[in-house]
Design an enzyme around this catalytic site. Structure first.
Site, PDB file in Angstrom:
ATOM      1  N   ASP A  36       0.869  -1.178   0.000  1.00  0.00           N
ATOM      2  CA  ASP A  36       0.000   0.000   0.000  1.00  0.00           C
ATOM      3  C   ASP A  36       0.902   1.222   0.000  1.00  0.00           C
ATOM      4  O   ASP A  36       2.117   1.117   0.225  1.00  0.00           O
ATOM      5  CB  ASP A  36      -0.901   0.012   1.235  1.00  0.00           C
ATOM      6  CG  ASP A  36      -2.235   0.730   0.979  1.00  0.00           C
ATOM      7  OD1 ASP A  36      -2.231   1.698   0.198  1.00  0.00           O
ATOM      8  OD2 ASP A  36      -3.260   0.326   1.562  1.00  0.00           O
ATOM      9  N   TYR A 153     -15.505   6.157 -11.393  1.00  0.00           N
ATOM     10  CA  TYR A 153     -15.331   4.981 -10.547  1.00  0.00           C
ATOM     11  C   TYR A 153     -16.130   3.802 -11.102  1.00  0.00           C
ATOM     12  O   TYR A 153     -15.620   2.679 -11.218  1.00  0.00           O
ATOM     13  CB  TYR A 153     -15.787   5.305  -9.123  1.00  0.00           C
ATOM     14  CG  TYR A 153     -15.729   4.141  -8.164  1.00  0.00           C
ATOM     15  CD1 TYR A 153     -14.526   3.776  -7.568  1.00  0.00           C
ATOM     16  CD2 TYR A 153     -16.870   3.414  -7.844  1.00  0.00           C
ATOM     17  CE1 TYR A 153     -14.469   2.713  -6.678  1.00  0.00           C
ATOM     18  CE2 TYR A 153     -16.825   2.345  -6.954  1.00  0.00           C
ATOM     19  CZ  TYR A 153     -15.616   2.000  -6.377  1.00  0.00           C
ATOM     20  OH  TYR A 153     -15.559   0.941  -5.511  1.00  0.00           O
ATOM     21  N   THR A 188     -15.046   1.249   4.938  1.00  0.00           N
ATOM     22  CA  THR A 188     -13.596   1.243   4.737  1.00  0.00           C
ATOM     23  C   THR A 188     -13.107   2.683   4.732  1.00  0.00           C
ATOM     24  O   THR A 188     -13.894   3.630   4.847  1.00  0.00           O
ATOM     25  CB  THR A 188     -13.220   0.596   3.394  1.00  0.00           C
ATOM     26  OG1 THR A 188     -13.689   1.443   2.319  1.00  0.00           O
ATOM     27  CG2 THR A 188     -13.835  -0.790   3.241  1.00  0.00           C
TER      28      THR A 188
END
Length: 264
Positions: A36, A153, A188
């Site tokens: 990440d 997206y 998240t």
């Protein structure tokens, strides 16, 4: 211990779905590379503290050189590669078609769609050397139809679903399976703003109210689906997009009869 002796990479492992997947893979025996831009070191440390095997890498999942290095790092550290969860992504907000520039779209597509492509491009040959493996791409219910995300997206996630199908075909005979998982609304880092605003307004109970389970999902529930697709239990599942959304996408919006009364 479905992944005993297996080597895995998880991108976007610093938080949310990626973190949950990395930890679960390690719990079930995998040696994991957590990748990440931030937070991957904490995930790897958590795994090691629990007795698992993990290293971390600070890597941009949409950068070709970084992904190539990530795959080679996993091979060098763990002797090969068996599982790649291409999970890293950005939302780009809920902007419409006329609210973003071409540069905005290019960056969202770079991370959300080119990133998974790079995972397939560099991981599949290494997996084939070991007789096969599993690549799981994180798509979204937004990739199925309109109404679950911004325009860029949604387009990027539709591309991920098609990429899983295309890659599965292109890898015919390699033993490498490619599937996608399509989460619904999950709490998240990407969606945190939605949850924070709802809590501030005292309407948290409305989050996820549009699906039959009447709730939002947890990262661990998506991780469970990823682990299934990555495991030998899914050995005959290939080129599929598995939806995990509480039933949200099972129907078009409508007025329904429920418990003797009409409810929207």
């Amino acid at each position: 211990m479905r992944f005993e002796g297996k080597s895995a990479i998880v991108t976007g492992a610093g938080s949310g779905i990626g973190r949950a997947t990395a930890i679960w893979l390690a719990v079930e025996g995998a040696a994991v590379v957590c990748a990440d831009l931030s937070g991957a070191d904490a995930t790897a440390a958590t795994i090691r503290e629990a007795g698992g095997r993990a290293i971390h890498a600070t890597a941009d999942a949409g950068d070709e050189a970084a992904v190539a290095e990530l795959v080679e790092a996993a091979v060098a550290a763990h002797g090969g590669l068996d599982v790649f969860h291409a999970n890293a992504g950005v939302s780009g907000g809920l902007a419409g078609l006329f609210d973003q520039s071409a540069a905005d779209w290019a960056e969202i597509l770079r991370i959300n769609l080119i990133g998974p492509f790079l995972a397939v491009k560099y991981a599949a040959p290494r997996m084939a050397e070991r007789g096969g493996g599993s690549i799981v791409l994180t798509a979204s219910v937004a990739g199925l139809r309109s109404g679950a995300g911004g325009a860029a997206y949604s387009a990027s996630k539709a591309g991920v679903i098609n990429l899983a199908q295309t890659a599965a075909q292109q890898l015919t005979g390699s033993g490498v399976r490619v599937n996608a998982v399509c989460p619904g609304l999950i709490e998240t880092g990407m969606t945190q703003m939605i949850f924070d605003r709802a809590r501030e307004k005292g309407v948290e109970d409305r989050i996820g109210a549009l699906n039959p389970l009447k709730r939002h999902g947890a990262p661990e529930e998506i991780a469970a689906a990823v682990l299934f697709l990555a495991s030998d239990a899914a050995s005959y599942v290939n080129g599929q997009a598995i939806v995990v959304d509480g039933g949200l996408s099972s129907s078009h919006p409508m007025t329904v009869q429920r418990y003797g009364r009409v409810a929207a």
